[in-house]
Design an enzyme around this catalytic site. Structure first.
Site, PDB file in Angstrom:
ATOM      1  CB  ALA A   6      -0.874  -0.019   1.244  1.00  0.00           C
ATOM      2  N   GLY A  17       0.737  -5.042   0.864  1.00  0.00           N
ATOM      3  CA  GLY A  17      -0.409  -5.069  -0.044  1.00  0.00           C
ATOM      4  C   GLY A  17      -0.076  -5.679  -1.392  1.00  0.00           C
ATOM      5  CD  GLU A  39      -2.177  -7.560   2.708  1.00  0.00           C
ATOM      6  OE1 GLU A  39      -1.904  -6.396   2.360  1.00  0.00           O
ATOM      7  OE2 GLU A  39      -2.677  -7.828   3.807  1.00  0.00           O
ATOM      8  CD  GLU A  74       1.614  -5.688   5.652  1.00  0.00           C
ATOM      9  OE1 GLU A  74       2.418  -6.593   5.993  1.00  0.00           O
ATOM     10  OE2 GLU A  74       0.878  -5.782   4.644  1.00  0.00           O
TER      11      GLU A  74
HETATM   12  N1  CAA Z   1       4.660   3.191  -0.489  1.00  0.00           N
HETATM   13  C1  CAA Z   1       5.104   4.358  -0.972  1.00  0.00           C
HETATM   14  N2  CAA Z   1       6.319   4.514  -1.566  1.00  0.00           N
HETATM   15  C2  CAA Z   1       7.102   3.411  -1.642  1.00  0.00           C
HETATM   16  C3  CAA Z   1       6.710   2.169  -1.144  1.00  0.00           C
HETATM   17  C4  CAA Z   1       5.418   2.067  -0.542  1.00  0.00           C
HETATM   18  N3  CAA Z   1       4.932   0.913  -0.077  1.00  0.00           N
HETATM   19  N4  CAA Z   1       7.714   1.289  -1.342  1.00  0.00           N
HETATM   20  C5  CAA Z   1       8.696   1.964  -1.962  1.00  0.00           C
HETATM   21  N5  CAA Z   1       8.331   3.252  -2.145  1.00  0.00           N
HETATM   22  C6  CAA Z   1       9.096   4.333  -2.766  1.00  0.00           C
HETATM   23  C7  CAA Z   1      10.232   4.805  -1.857  1.00  0.00           C
HETATM   24  O1  CAA Z   1       9.757   5.731  -0.907  1.00  0.00           O
HETATM   25  C8  CAA Z   1      11.172   5.420  -2.869  1.00  0.00           C
HETATM   26  O2  CAA Z   1      10.663   6.689  -3.219  1.00  0.00           O
HETATM   27  P1  CAA Z   1      11.672   7.983  -3.231  1.00  0.00           P
HETATM   28  O3  CAA Z   1      12.629   7.665  -4.347  1.00  0.00           O
HETATM   29  O4  CAA Z   1      10.743   9.109  -3.529  1.00  0.00           O
HETATM   30  O5  CAA Z   1      12.332   8.004  -1.912  1.00  0.00           O
HETATM   31  C9  CAA Z   1      11.003   4.520  -4.096  1.00  0.00           C
HETATM   32  O6  CAA Z   1       9.759   3.837  -3.920  1.00  0.00           O
HETATM   33  C10 CAA Z   1      12.095   3.476  -4.208  1.00  0.00           C
HETATM   34  O7  CAA Z   1      12.140   2.763  -2.973  1.00  0.00           O
HETATM   35  P2  CAA Z   1      13.521   2.501  -2.176  1.00  0.00           P
HETATM   36  O8  CAA Z   1      14.476   3.620  -2.405  1.00  0.00           O
HETATM   37  O9  CAA Z   1      13.143   2.168  -0.768  1.00  0.00           O
HETATM   38  O10 CAA Z   1      14.029   1.198  -2.965  1.00  0.00           O
HETATM   39  P3  CAA Z   1      14.994   0.059  -2.418  1.00  0.00           P
HETATM   40  O11 CAA Z   1      15.348  -0.757  -3.610  1.00  0.00           O
HETATM   41  O12 CAA Z   1      16.074   0.618  -1.589  1.00  0.00           O
HETATM   42  O13 CAA Z   1      14.066  -0.822  -1.420  1.00  0.00           O
HETATM   43  C11 CAA Z   1      12.040  -1.988  -0.782  1.00  0.00           C
HETATM   44  C12 CAA Z   1      12.992  -1.562  -1.933  1.00  0.00           C
HETATM   45  C13 CAA Z   1      12.747  -2.997   0.114  1.00  0.00           C
HETATM   46  C14 CAA Z   1      10.832  -2.623  -1.425  1.00  0.00           C
HETATM   47  C15 CAA Z   1      11.648  -0.729   0.038  1.00  0.00           C
HETATM   48  O14 CAA Z   1      11.195   0.273  -0.849  1.00  0.00           O
HETATM   49  C16 CAA Z   1      10.551  -0.975   1.042  1.00  0.00           C
HETATM   50  O15 CAA Z   1      10.808  -1.549   2.100  1.00  0.00           O
HETATM   51  N6  CAA Z   1       9.301  -0.536   0.742  1.00  0.00           N
HETATM   52  C17 CAA Z   1       8.191  -0.630   1.660  1.00  0.00           C
HETATM   53  C18 CAA Z   1       7.663  -2.049   1.757  1.00  0.00           C
HETATM   54  C19 CAA Z   1       6.542  -2.112   2.769  1.00  0.00           C
HETATM   55  O16 CAA Z   1       6.728  -1.837   3.938  1.00  0.00           O
HETATM   56  N7  CAA Z   1       5.349  -2.488   2.297  1.00  0.00           N
HETATM   57  C20 CAA Z   1       4.173  -2.606   3.145  1.00  0.00           C
HETATM   58  C21 CAA Z   1       3.335  -1.390   3.005  1.00  0.00           C
HETATM   59  S1  CAA Z   1       1.994  -1.376   4.194  1.00  0.00           S
HETATM   60  C22 CAA Z   1       0.770  -2.268   3.500  1.00  0.00           C
HETATM   61  O17 CAA Z   1       0.895  -2.764   2.403  1.00  0.00           O
HETATM   62  C23 CAA Z   1      -0.490  -2.349   4.320  1.00  0.00           C
HETATM   63  C24 CAA Z   1      -1.464  -3.387   3.860  1.00  0.00           C
HETATM   64  O18 CAA Z   1      -1.406  -4.519   4.268  1.00  0.00           O
HETATM   65  C25 CAA Z   1      -2.537  -3.019   2.980  1.00  0.00           C
END
Ligand code: CAA
Length: 257
Positions: free
Chosen positions: A65, A108, A111, A131
């Site tokens: 998400a 998400g 999911e 999460e």
């Molecule tokens: N939401 C918004 N932006 C996101 C994102 C997310 N879930 N995941 C990545 N991005 C964005 C980053 O903020 C970054 O943007 P900027 O360049 O503007 O800073 C861009 O995508 C690239 O990401 P990274 O620089 O972090 O890339 P990386 O290769 O170093 O890492 C990753 C990749 C491990 C996937 C890391 O991005 C990450 O951990 N992302 C979040 C994953 C996460 O926690 N997902 C769960 C979300 S909560 C959810 O989904 C709730 C639910 O159950 C419905």
């Protein structure tokens, strides 16, 4: 139809939805979910479409998400806005939907993939429910569907630690149906979807309904449901055609009737 966050295409009876927010690793914003729903509505209404593929990019199917969009939500925003419920459109699709996953399928994203009927994983795929690291828990089925796919122990560990699973582990534990070399993923997903789309659409839809019912009912009720659908298929032209084609040693020409 113009979309901002997805690319929609179709060929050979297959609808293809490509999640397309490369700068955000396909984070599932409300706009993206609304656009996926609209594209699914279009494919469901199009009688030429017999199966659908949802995919992302080489780096990410979807990284979850959209954290930036949801970080400031209040409880009332989430509750009254019924946050996440629109995502259910994917699970409610009546035509088969295949998730073709390369790279990250997190939160998400994992999911969303699990809402599809089955997951084809590139050898680069990584699945996880991180999460907990954000101070929340899965909200789009992760604690429920993942547990049904991989069992309690693995689902519990993944939800409680945020650990990712690679494609091999995902296949071994029943989360994905097959692993495919990353460079062949889309071709293989489209080929698999075309195979399904070439069968009788009503029979495909009833088969999907019956397999899904096995998750939601007792074995006795599920077997009864299956038997009733099976009997009803003898009222279709496609059953007559499919069996006649076998006997006559030719390819069946299904009419979706
Ligand atoms: N939401 C918004 N932006 C996101 C994102 C997310 N879930 N995941 C990545 N991005 C964005 C980053 O903020 C970054 O943007 P900027 O360049 O503007 O800073 C861009 O995508 C690239 O990401 P990274 O620089 O972090 O890339 P990386 O290769 O170093 O890492 C990753 C990749 C491990 C996937 C890391 O991005 C990450 O951990 N992302 C979040 C994953 C996460 O926690 N997902 C769960 C979300 S909560 C959810 O989904 C709730 C639910 O159950 C419905």
């Amino acid at each position: 139809m113009a979309y901002d966050t997805i690319i929609v295409d179709s060929r050979d009876g297959v609808g293809l939805i490509t999640l397309n927010r490369p700068k955000a690793l396909n984070a599932l914003s409300s706009t993206l979910i609304a656009e996926v729903s609209k594209a699914l509505d279009g494919f469901e209404a199009d009688e030429k479409i017999g199966a659908i593929v949802i995919t992302g990019s080489e780096k990410a199917f979807a990284a979850g998400a959209d954290i930036k969009e949801m970080s400031s939500l209040s409880y009332m925003d989430a509750y009254l806005g019924d946050f996440i419920t629109p995502w259910d459109r994917v699970a409610q699709c009546r035509k088969p939907v295949i998730a073709a996953v390369a790279g990250y399928a997190l939160g998400g994203g994992c999911e969303l993939a699990m809402m599809c009927d089955f997951i084809l994983a590139a050898d680069t795929a990584k699945f996880g429910q991180p999460e907990i690291t954000l101070g929340v828990m899965p909200g789009a089925g992760g604690s429920q569907r993942l547990t049904r796919f991989v069992g309690k122990s693995k689902a519990m560990e993944m939800c409680l630690t945020g650990r990712m699973m690679d494609a091999e582990e995902a296949e071994r534990s029943g989360l994905v149906s097959r692993i495919i070399p990353a460079e062949d993923l889309i071709d293989e997903a489209m080929k698999t979807a075309k195979k399904i789309a070439d069968f009788s659409l009503p029979i495909v839809m009833m088969t999907k309904e019956s397999v899904n019912r096995s998750y939601e009912t007792t074995l006795k009720e599920g077997l009864l449901f299956e038997r009733r659908l099976f009997h009803s298929m003898f009222a279709t032209d496609d059953q007559k055609e499919g069996m006649a084609a076998f006997v006559e040693k030719r390819t069946a020409q299904f009419s979706n009737k």
